[in-house]
Write a protein that holds these residues in place. Structure first.
Motif, short mmCIF file in Angstrom:
data_model
loop_
_atom_site.label_atom_id
_atom_site.label_comp_id
_atom_site.label_asym_id
_atom_site.label_seq_id
_atom_site.Cartn_x
_atom_site.Cartn_y
_atom_site.Cartn_z
N UNK A 1 0.86 -1.18 0.00
CA UNK A 1 0.00 0.00 0.00
C UNK A 1 0.90 1.24 0.00
N UNK A 2 0.69 2.12 -0.97
CA UNK A 2 1.46 3.35 -1.06
C UNK A 2 0.65 4.49 -0.44
N UNK B 1 6.11 7.61 -10.03
CA UNK B 1 6.94 6.43 -10.36
C UNK B 1 6.23 5.14 -9.96
N UNK B 2 5.76 5.08 -8.72
CA UNK B 2 5.14 3.84 -8.25
C UNK B 2 3.75 3.64 -8.87
N UNK C 1 -2.56 -3.42 -13.50
CA UNK C 1 -3.65 -2.92 -14.32
C UNK C 1 -4.62 -2.11 -13.50
N UNK C 2 -5.90 -2.38 -13.67
CA UNK C 2 -6.95 -1.61 -12.99
C UNK C 2 -6.89 -1.76 -11.48
N UNK C 3 -6.27 -2.84 -11.00
CA UNK C 3 -6.19 -3.06 -9.55
C UNK C 3 -5.21 -2.10 -8.86
N UNK C 4 -4.47 -1.35 -9.66
CA UNK C 4 -3.49 -0.43 -9.07
C UNK C 4 -4.15 0.59 -8.15
N UNK C 5 -5.37 0.97 -8.44
CA UNK C 5 -6.04 1.99 -7.63
C UNK C 5 -6.20 1.56 -6.17
N UNK C 6 -6.33 0.24 -5.93
CA UNK C 6 -6.52 -0.24 -4.57
C UNK C 6 -5.25 -0.20 -3.76
N UNK C 7 -4.14 0.11 -4.41
CA UNK C 7 -2.83 0.09 -3.75
C UNK C 7 -2.36 1.49 -3.37
N UNK D 1 -8.21 6.53 -6.27
CA UNK D 1 -7.45 5.94 -5.17
C UNK D 1 -8.37 5.30 -4.13
N UNK D 2 -7.81 4.33 -3.44
CA UNK D 2 -8.57 3.57 -2.44
C UNK D 2 -9.15 4.47 -1.35
#
Length: 320
Positions: A132-133, A151-152, A161-167, A187-188
Motif C-alpha cells: 500500500x502506497x 513512479x510507483x 492494471x486496474x487493480x493499481x487503484x486499490x494500492x 485511489x482507495x
C-alpha cells in the motif's frame, strides 16, 4: 558547578513564573497570537497555523474509521506500506516505524530520499500486489512526494492494471491538487488533513495517524495521552511539562546555551530528527533561536563548549 546549575535553575523557574503571571496557558489555548507579536499581520499568520493545539478532539472522532481502514488493509493481505513524503509529513511515520519495529502489523518503509538508487532498491523489495502506497503532502504540489507517487503509480499500473487503484492512499489538505488527482485516479482512500496544522506538527492528525493505525498502534490511547497536556487538563503553568521544557530551552538559550543535542536509544534516533525540525523551523525568528543537533556522535566531555544543552531520551533497553 553547583552555583552555576543553581543559577540556571533559577532562570528557568523565573521564566516559568513569568509565563504563569502572563496567563500563558489559557491564552495559548485560545490562540492568542499577541503572546508572540504586536504586529497584526504576523499575528494573523501565527493563528493560521495553531490548529495543532485542537487536534486531539478532532482526531479522536476519526479513530473508529482509522481502525476499520487498518483492519481492511490487513485483511486483504497487505504486507508492506510505503510512505511517500518529505520532511514534516513523513518524519512522524519514520519515528513510529523505528520505535515499533518488528511489532508492527505491516512492514513500513518511509521514502523521503530522491536518490535513484534508494528508490530502485526499495522497488526491488516490494510485491506490488501486497503493498500500500501512502502519498503524503499537505499542499499536494511538493515535488518529491509527487515524483515518488508518479513512479510507483506507473509501476503498479504496469503490474496490476486496474487493480493499481486499490494500492494507493493519499493524505493531503482539502482542495489540493493531490486531492483532485487522487479522485481522478480512483485511489482507495483520500484522507484530508487540517489546513491550520503545519506539516511538522501533524503527527496527531491523519498525516501521522494513518501510518500508526496501519502498524497496529493504539491510536486512541496515544491521543488520550496527548490530550492529558491539553486545555481540558487544567494544569498550572509550573506543572505543565511542555511549558517547563520550552521555558528551560528558552532560559538556557538566553544564558548562552543555545545548542541542543539529542542523545537517544538506537530505536528512538528518528525522534531526534523530528525534534530537530520542530525546533529549527519554529525558532530562529527575529535573530533569536535554538540550534538543534540530532544523531551527533558521542564525544568526550572536553569536546563540548559551554553553549550546549543535552537531552537524553532512552527506552530502557540494554545499553540505552
Amino acid at each position: 558547578m553547583t552555583s552555576l546549575l543553581g543559577t540556571y535553575r533559577q532562570s528557568v523557574n523565573d521564566q516559568v513564573a513569568a509565563l504563569g503571571a502572563a496567563d500563558f496557558l489559557p491564552r495559548f489555548w485560545e490562540h492568542d497570537a499577541s503572546l508572540w507579536t504586536d504586529d497584526p499581520s504576523v499575528a494573523d499568520f501565527i493563528r493560521s497555523f495553531l490548529g495543532w493545539t485542537d487536534v486531539v478532539d478532532a482526531s479522536l472522532a476519526q479513530v473508529a474509521d482509522l481502525k476499520a481502514f487498518a483492519e481492511e488493509v490487513w485483511a486483504d493481505g497487505t504486507t508492506d506500506v510505503v510512505v511517500c513524503g518529505m520532511g514534516g509529513s513523513s518524519l512522524c511515520s519514520l519515528v513510529f516505524a523505528q520505535a515499533v519495529g518488528a511489532a508492527s502489523r505491516v512492514r513500513v518503509h518511509v521514502l523521503d530520499s530522491t536518490d535513484p538508487g534508494t528508490v530502485i532498491a526499495l522497488r526491488s523489495q516490494l510485491d506490488l500486489a501486497k503493498t500500500l502506497f501512502v502519498v503524503a503532502s499537505k499542499s499536494g504540489t511538493t515535488v518529491e512526494p509527487k515524483a515518488f507517487e508518479d513512479y510507483f503509480w506507473g509501476e503498479a499500473q504496469a503490474a496490476l492494471g486496474a487493480r493499481a487503484t486499490s494500492r494507493f492512499v493519499a493524505i493531503t489538505d482539502p482542495g489540493s491538487q493531490m486531492e483532485r488527482e487522487s479522485q481522478a485516479r480512483g485511489y482507495r482512500r483520500i484522507f484530508l488533513g487540517i489546513p491550520e496544522i503545519g506539516g511538522r506538527y501533524s503527527v496527531l492528525s491523519v498525516f501521522g495517524l494513518v501510518t500508526a493505525a496501519l502498524m497496529g498502534i493504539d491510536v486512541q490511547a496515544m491521543l488520550e495521552a496527548a490530550g492529558s497536556l491539553g486545555p481540558a487538563a487544567e494544569t498550572g503553568t509550573a506543572d505543565h511539562e511542555g511549558v517547563v521544557l520550552g521555558a528551560s530551552l528558552g532560559a538556557l538559550a538566553v544564558a548562552g546555551r543555545d545548542k541542543v543535542t539529542f542523545f537517544t536509544s538506537d530505536r528512538l534516533s528518528a525522534f531526534g530528527l523530528w525534534a530537530e525540525q520542530l525546533i529549527a523551523e519554529s525558532t530562529g525568528k527575529l535573530g533569536k533561536g535554538v540550534l538543534p543537533l540530532a544523531q551527533e556522535p558521542y564525544g568526550p566531555v572536553e569536546a563540548y563548549s559551554s553553549d550546549r544543552v543535552f537531552v537524553v531520551l532512552a527506552d530502557g533497553t540494554a545499553g540505552s
